[in-house]
Every structure is written in C-alpha cells, then in structure tokens.
Scaffold this active site. Sequence first.
Site, PDB file in Angstrom:
ATOM      1  N   VAL A 140       5.273   2.294   5.333  1.00 19.94           N
ATOM      2  CA  VAL A 140       4.916   3.829   4.882  1.00 19.94           C
ATOM      3  C   VAL A 140       5.416   4.575   6.073  1.00 19.94           C
ATOM      4  O   VAL A 140       4.844   4.297   7.087  1.00 19.94           O
ATOM      5  CB  VAL A 140       3.720   4.147   4.332  1.00 19.94           C
ATOM      6  CG1 VAL A 140       3.293   5.435   4.047  1.00 19.94           C
ATOM      7  CG2 VAL A 140       3.155   3.271   3.188  1.00 19.94           C
ATOM      8  N   LYS A 141       6.280   5.543   5.991  1.00 17.46           N
ATOM      9  CA  LYS A 141       6.720   6.116   7.093  1.00 17.46           C
ATOM     10  C   LYS A 141       5.846   7.260   7.522  1.00 17.46           C
ATOM     11  O   LYS A 141       5.516   8.273   6.576  1.00 17.46           O
ATOM     12  CB  LYS A 141       8.180   6.728   7.122  1.00 17.46           C
ATOM     13  CG  LYS A 141       9.178   5.667   7.150  1.00 17.46           C
ATOM     14  CD  LYS A 141      10.517   6.041   6.860  1.00 17.46           C
ATOM     15  CE  LYS A 141      11.227   6.698   8.321  1.00 17.46           C
ATOM     16  NZ  LYS A 141      12.590   7.024   8.087  1.00 17.46           N
ATOM     17  N   VAL A 142       5.500   7.492   8.647  1.00 19.06           N
ATOM     18  CA  VAL A 142       4.476   8.702   9.240  1.00 19.06           C
ATOM     19  C   VAL A 142       5.085   9.282  10.411  1.00 19.06           C
ATOM     20  O   VAL A 142       5.272   8.389  11.408  1.00 19.06           O
ATOM     21  CB  VAL A 142       2.969   7.912   9.290  1.00 19.06           C
ATOM     22  CG1 VAL A 142       2.054   8.891  10.058  1.00 19.06           C
ATOM     23  CG2 VAL A 142       2.358   7.307   8.137  1.00 19.06           C
TER      24      VAL A 142
END
Length: 379
Positions: A140-142
């Site tokens: 998951v890109k943050v």
Amino acid sequence: MKSPAVALHDLGQSIWLDFISDGLIRSGELKRLIDEGSVYGVTSNPTIFKNAIAGDKDSYPAEIIRLATAGKSAEEIFDELSARDITRTADLLLDTYRKGTGRDGFVSLEVPPALAYDTEGTIAEAKRLWAKIQRPNLFVKVPATPPCIPAIEALIADGISINVTLTFSAPQYVTVAEAFKRGIDRRIGAGLSLEGLNSVASIFVSRLDTSVDKELEEKAKNAPPDGKERYLSLRGKAAVANALHVWEEYRAQFFGPHFEDRRRAGAKPQWLLWASTGTKNPSYSDVKYVEELEGPDTINTMPRETLDAFLDHGRVLGNGLDPEIENARRARQALADAGISLQTHCERLLADGVKSFATAYDEMMAAIRERSVALLQRD
C-alpha cells in the site's frame, strides 16, 4: 547472453515496471516481461491509472457498464477497477515473490491523494485496501508527507506492508526510515511476527534535475561568461548527487549495527527504491537514471519507455553507488556554492507531487463518469 535486466538483478537491483493497465495484463505482455526476467515488480499511482482508464477507450467496458448500471459512483468504480488490476498483477508476480529475495514480486496501490495530509484517514484507507486486496505481495503506497510519517509507523506496527512514496531529500528519507524502525520495534515489543512484513522507500530522482536545471539556467542568463559556464556545467548533476546522499543514509540505517538486533528478530530492511527514473530532458541519456544508479540492495521502477530503452541498449557496469559517493558530495557542494538549495527544491517537489497526483485523481474520476455515461448510452 544475459539481458541487461537479468544482469542488473544479479548485481542486486530489481527492475520494477512503473505502469499498469487492463490491456497490458489481458494481452499477456506483463506475464511475458515477468517470465523473461525483465520485470520483478509493478508500481502504480493516480497518474498511471488515469492514463490507463482515460487513455484507452477499449479498456474495462464490461466492468464499467456493470458497475455504472448498479449505481456505483466514479470513486466506487475506480476502487473496483484498480483492485481488479492490482489483484491480477499480484497473482502474476506471486511466483517471483515466493523466490524470497525480499525485493521481488510486489505490486503497489496508492491511497487517494486527498489523504496526503490526513494521518488517521491514511491509516484507515491503507487498512481497507490491505483487507480488500488480500495478497501477501501487495504494497500500500503512503506519501512521505509530515502528517503521514506517524501513519508509516502505525501501519508497520499493524503488519501492513507499505511503499513510502514521494520521498525526495535525505533528511526526509531519514524520517521515513526511523518511522519504519519504530513500527518494527512496536511489533517486536508486542511479540508479533515479522514474517511477511515488507517495505520500500521510493526516492524520486529525475524530477529534481528538471527543477534544479531550470534554476541554473535562470541564474546563467544574468551571469558573466565565466559564471554562465559554471552554472550550466552543473545541469544534470543534482538528482544523482541527491540520490547518493540518500544511499549513504540507507546504508547507515539498515546495513550497520543500528539494525542488527532487528535483523536477528526477523526484520528485513526497508529497501531503497529509485522512482521517477524516466529521463525528462532529451539531451540526457534515456537510461541516465538507470545506469548511474546501479547498485546492490535496491530497486529501480521504470516507465515502460525507460524499460524498453534499457533492455535495448542499457549497460550494467557494476556498483555505481559506493564509488561515486565522494563525487556526489562534491557535486552537492558545488550546487550549494552556486546558490542552489536542494532541500528547498525537494520540499517544493513534495508539495507539487501531492498536487499533481490529486489533479490526476480528479481527472480520472471525471473520465470514469464520462465513460460510464457513454457506455450506458451505447449499451
């Protein structure tokens, strides 16, 4: 004879593809790239999905009709389309992931850019996406905005694998690495497993040259002849010099005594990923940000054009990181002496990156609404 991609992988750097689309998956092209050892992972972002959905009018017609007929909003339609592409890609990469290098076999899906300055919203959305996709090789890109630094720690502590995006400067990178380690420490302290927990920090590269070169050219306009040459000679040096500053911090954070106890407990490093490695200035080599950043324990995610160029004429010259550290330090000092603040550029690029992704996301929503209406009328 080994392909450049396989030779680079043997050196310890994995190539990921910075692109995803329905057509790439359906055609079998992505599977081919994976099977031949040209691609070891995939990244996506709002701009990539916008181009995939708005740019290819033949993509997703049945899915859009089905979801629009069910009364789904543009946001809900995108949620389903992106989940479908990410899940299919994760499954194609699963064998690569299972080979166990720790850097291979992952696909990334980004939280909506509207959450870039919302700590709790980012945590909640990342958890939702992790539960929705349900693949061990998902990142998951943050974003590495100040409000999302606590989210990095919290998500790692919760056992969610993340790709920290929009990282530009060495000081910003250090805050990311330290947040990751705090999350690891929380899991160790709680007696929780580190098995299957992974992370990368994505350092954006070429955008810095684009930004700094513009300032250098402006300074050169009003400089005497010798000063003009001095400014112009520094073009194309900021991005790699800055990346090597991050590399130094990376080695100190994860490959020295400060990480050893965590490694013994089962923690893997938060791998360093070179992002934004497409060449934007046509006067530079089209593989500049690949060949100049070759080195071990890293990843380079490339746009399709850059991947094709590297496969065609790229060279693997060995570890180009450690031998260039002193040259990079001199380049950073020369830029500082010329009145260039890399930190200022990096801070501006972070803000611009958030805005750019937010704009792309809004344009994608508009394109989905437009295509939904057109397909329902045609149907």
